[in-house]
Scaffold this active site. Structure first.
Site, PDB file in Angstrom:
ATOM      1  N   ARG A   1      32.587  40.107  37.429  1.00 48.88           N
ATOM      2  CA  ARG A   1      33.547  40.432  38.480  1.00 48.88           C
ATOM      3  C   ARG A   1      33.379  41.855  39.030  1.00 48.88           C
ATOM      4  O   ARG A   1      33.768  42.145  40.155  1.00 48.88           O
ATOM      5  CB  ARG A   1      34.972  40.260  37.953  1.00 48.88           C
ATOM      6  CG  ARG A   1      35.591  38.926  38.279  1.00 48.88           C
ATOM      7  CD  ARG A   1      35.927  38.752  39.762  1.00 48.88           C
ATOM      8  NE  ARG A   1      37.266  39.227  40.059  1.00 48.88           N
ATOM      9  CZ  ARG A   1      37.537  40.218  40.860  1.00 48.88           C
ATOM     10  NH1 ARG A   1      36.558  40.904  41.425  1.00 48.88           N
ATOM     11  NH2 ARG A   1      38.777  40.576  41.099  1.00 48.88           N
TER      12      ARG A   1
ATOM     13  N   TYR B   1      52.016  27.308  48.795  1.00 45.31           N
ATOM     14  CA  TYR B   1      51.131  28.401  49.227  1.00 45.31           C
ATOM     15  C   TYR B   1      50.896  28.377  50.734  1.00 45.31           C
ATOM     16  O   TYR B   1      50.849  29.413  51.386  1.00 45.31           O
ATOM     17  CB  TYR B   1      49.794  28.326  48.476  1.00 45.31           C
ATOM     18  CG  TYR B   1      49.910  28.871  47.071  1.00 45.31           C
ATOM     19  CD1 TYR B   1      49.904  30.246  46.837  1.00 45.31           C
ATOM     20  CD2 TYR B   1      50.078  28.019  45.986  1.00 45.31           C
ATOM     21  CE1 TYR B   1      50.052  30.753  45.561  1.00 45.31           C
ATOM     22  CE2 TYR B   1      50.220  28.520  44.694  1.00 45.31           C
ATOM     23  CZ  TYR B   1      50.210  29.882  44.493  1.00 45.31           C
ATOM     24  OH  TYR B   1      50.362  30.392  43.235  1.00 45.31           O
TER      25      TYR B   1
ATOM     26  N   ASP C   1      39.292  27.875  42.272  1.00 40.87           N
ATOM     27  CA  ASP C   1      40.720  28.148  42.419  1.00 40.87           C
ATOM     28  C   ASP C   1      41.364  27.006  43.185  1.00 40.87           C
ATOM     29  O   ASP C   1      40.704  26.372  44.015  1.00 40.87           O
ATOM     30  CB  ASP C   1      40.952  29.472  43.159  1.00 40.87           C
ATOM     31  CG  ASP C   1      42.382  29.945  42.952  1.00 40.87           C
ATOM     32  OD1 ASP C   1      42.636  30.629  41.942  1.00 40.87           O
ATOM     33  OD2 ASP C   1      43.255  29.591  43.769  1.00 40.87           O
TER      34      ASP C   1
ATOM     35  N   ARG D   1      42.985  28.616  32.196  1.00 35.75           N
ATOM     36  CA  ARG D   1      42.433  29.919  32.595  1.00 35.75           C
ATOM     37  C   ARG D   1      41.518  30.517  31.531  1.00 35.75           C
ATOM     38  O   ARG D   1      41.462  31.728  31.358  1.00 35.75           O
ATOM     39  CB  ARG D   1      43.568  30.919  32.904  1.00 35.75           C
ATOM     40  CG  ARG D   1      44.371  30.594  34.156  1.00 35.75           C
ATOM     41  CD  ARG D   1      43.603  31.013  35.405  1.00 35.75           C
ATOM     42  NE  ARG D   1      44.411  30.863  36.601  1.00 35.75           N
ATOM     43  CZ  ARG D   1      45.101  31.849  37.172  1.00 35.75           C
ATOM     44  NH1 ARG D   1      45.053  33.069  36.680  1.00 35.75           N
ATOM     45  NH2 ARG D   1      45.802  31.623  38.252  1.00 35.75           N
TER      46      ARG D   1
ATOM     47  N   ARG E   1      39.917  37.179  33.194  1.00 34.71           N
ATOM     48  CA  ARG E   1      39.850  38.613  33.000  1.00 34.71           C
ATOM     49  C   ARG E   1      39.936  39.094  31.559  1.00 34.71           C
ATOM     50  O   ARG E   1      39.564  40.223  31.258  1.00 34.71           O
ATOM     51  CB  ARG E   1      40.940  39.296  33.830  1.00 34.71           C
ATOM     52  CG  ARG E   1      40.601  39.333  35.302  1.00 34.71           C
ATOM     53  CD  ARG E   1      41.817  39.643  36.126  1.00 34.71           C
ATOM     54  NE  ARG E   1      42.802  38.592  35.944  1.00 34.71           N
ATOM     55  CZ  ARG E   1      43.880  38.438  36.702  1.00 34.71           C
ATOM     56  NH1 ARG E   1      44.135  39.295  37.666  1.00 34.71           N
ATOM     57  NH2 ARG E   1      44.707  37.455  36.495  1.00 34.71           N
TER      58      ARG E   1
END
Ligand code: CP3
Length: 342
Positions: free
Chosen positions: A36, A149, A72, A23, A27
Site C-alpha cells: 500500500r 453508499y 471492495d 478483512r 492494514r
C-alpha cells in the site's frame, strides 16, 4: 485442496471448524502496508497481480481455511455510473449521489468482462496460485448496503438521505434497488465464471433498518440475488451486520450460510435461525486485544455454541481492526483448529 470450508458451508461433516477472517487482507499486516505504501487503494484493487498478492498474504501468514478476493464492495458502483474515490481515514466517497428519480438515468447495467476485467483477472490468477491450498470466496455488497453508499455519497451514521427516499419516495428507492440487484447478479455470476468457489453478500448496514422496513426494502432484493445465483452451485453466505433485531426476517432467506455479527449471542442466533442452519461468526474483533487466556475462553465459548448448529464456520463478528497484532490473528486460527478438532 483443503476443502473443509466448502464442506462446512454445505453442512457436511468436518474434522475441525474452519476459520477465515473478514478483512483478513488489510492494514494490520505489515506486508499489506508495504504494498500500500507504493500504490493507492483503488490502484491496488485494479491491478490483478497486486490484488492477488495481497489476497494471498493472510493465507500464508495465518493459515486460514479460505481466501477472500481482495477488492471492495464499491468497485462495481463505478461502472454503474458513479465516480468513486477513497480518502485516508475518511473512507469512500461517491460524488453526485442518487437523491431523486431523475438521478437514476445516470445508472446503467454493467458488463463485468468489459467494466471490471481486473476483478475477474485477479480471480483467475488466484485460482491458479491457490490450486492445492484453500478455496476462494468472491463477494459483493448486498443491495441495501450499496444503496446507502449511492444515496449518501459515502459512509453514514443516520442514513438521513436514504431514509428520506425510503419513506417519501419509496417507488424511486425500489427502482434504485432493482438496478443495483440486477447489477449485483451480473457481477457475482461473472465472479463465479472466473473461478470464485463461494460468495459472501456483505449487508453491512442492514442493522440500520427496522424489521418491518428490512422486510419491505431490503430482504426481497437479497432473496432475488441469492435465487439468481443458486444455479451456479456455489455456497452463498449472507452476512447482515447488526442482525440481532432482524433474525426472524433473515431466517426466511435461502442462504447456505448465515453470517452473525458479534453483538448477538451465537447460541441464541442459532435458536432463532434454526438448528438445521449453517452459521458463521462471531467473535468480537476487539477480543484480539485481550490476553491469550481470555481469548481462548471466548473462542471455546463460540465453538461450543456453534456445535448446536448443523454447521459452523468460525469468523470475527465484523472486520479485523487495523490495530490487531498479526501474531494474535495467527494464534486465533491455531486455537480454533486445535479446540475444535473432532
Ligand atoms: O476481507 C478482505 O480481506 C477482502 C477485501 C475487502 C475490503 N473491503 C478491503 C478494504 C472487503 C471484503 C471489503 C468489503 C467492504 N468495503 C465493506 C463490507 C464489509 C464491512 O466492513 O462491513 C464495506 C462497508 C466497504 C466499504 C469501505 N471500504 C469502507 C467504509 C472503507 C474505509 C474504512 C476502512 O476500513 O478504511 C473501505 C476501505 C478498505 N476496503 C480497506 C481495505 C483493506 C482499507 C483501505 C486502505 O488500505 O487504506
Amino acid at each position: 485442496m483443503r476443502d473443509v470450508f466448502l464442506r462446512a458451508c454445505r453442512g457436511e461433516e468436518v474434522e475441525y471448524t474452519p476459520i477465515w477472517i473478514m478483512r483478513q487482507a488489510g492494514r494490520y499486516l505489515p506486508e499489506y502496508q508495504q504494498v500500500r505504501s507504493r500504490v493507492d487503494f483503488l490502484t491496488l484493487c485494479k491491478t490483478p497481480e497486486l490484488a492477488a498478492e495481497v489476497t494471498l498474504q493472510p493465507v500464508r501468514r495465518l493459515g486460514v481455511d479460505a481466501a477472500i478476493l481482495f477488492s471492495d464492495i464499491l468497485i462495481p458502483v463505478e461502472p454503474m455510473g458513479m465516480k468513486l474515490r477513497f480518502y485516508e481515514r475518511k473512507g469512500p466517497v461517491l460524488s453526485r449521489p442518487i437523491r431523486r428519480g431523475r438521478d437514476l438515468r445516470r445508472l446503467r447495467l454493467i458488463e463485468p468482462e468489459k467494466d471490471v476485467p481486473f476483478v475477474l483477472e485477479t480471480i483467475r490468477i488466484l485460482r491458479r496460485r491457490l490450486k492445492r491450498a484453500v478455496p476462494l470466496i468472491g463477494f459483493s455488497g448486498a443491495p441495501f448496503t450499496l444503496a446507502t453508499y449511492m444515496i449518501e455519497g459515502g459512509t453514514s451514521k443516520n442514513f438521513t438521505h436514504t431514509k428520506r427516499m425510503l419513506f417519501s419516495e419509496p417507488e424511486v428507492f425500489h427502482q434504485l434497488m432493482e438496478i443495483i440487484t440486477n447489477n449485483t447478479i451480473l457481477y457475482l455470476r461473472a465472479q463465479v465464471r472466473a473461478g470464485a468457489q463461494a460468495l459472501q453478500l456483505f449487508d453491512s448496514w442492514a442493522g440500520a433498518l427496522s424489521p418491518e422496513d428490512y422486510r419491505s426494502f431490503s430482504r426481497p432484493y437479497v432473496q432475488k440475488v441469492i435465487e439468481a445465483l443458486r444455479e451456479t452451485g456455489v455456497p452463498i453466505i449472507y452476512f447482515a451486520n447488526g442482525c440481532a433485531g432482524l433474525l426472524d426476517e433473515i431466517k426466511a432467506l435461502p442462504a447456505d450460510v448465515f453470517g452473525v455479527d458479534w453483538r448477538v449471542d451465537l447460541g441464541r442466533a442459532i435458536t432463532r435461525l434454526g438448528r438445521h442452519r449453517v452459521v458463521q461468526g462471531n467473535l468480537d474483533p476487539a477480543a484480539l486485544f485481550a490476553d491469550m487466556k481470555v481469548l481462548r475462553e471466548k473462542v471455546a465459548s463460540i465453538l461450543r455454541k456453534g456445535r448446536r448448529a448443523r454447521g459452523h464456520i468460525f469468523n470475527l463478528g465484523h472486520g479485523i481492526l487495523p490495530e490487531t497484532s498479526p501474531d494474535v490473528a495467527r494464534a486465533l486460527v491455531e486455537m480454533v483448529h486445535e479446540l475444535s478438532r473432532r
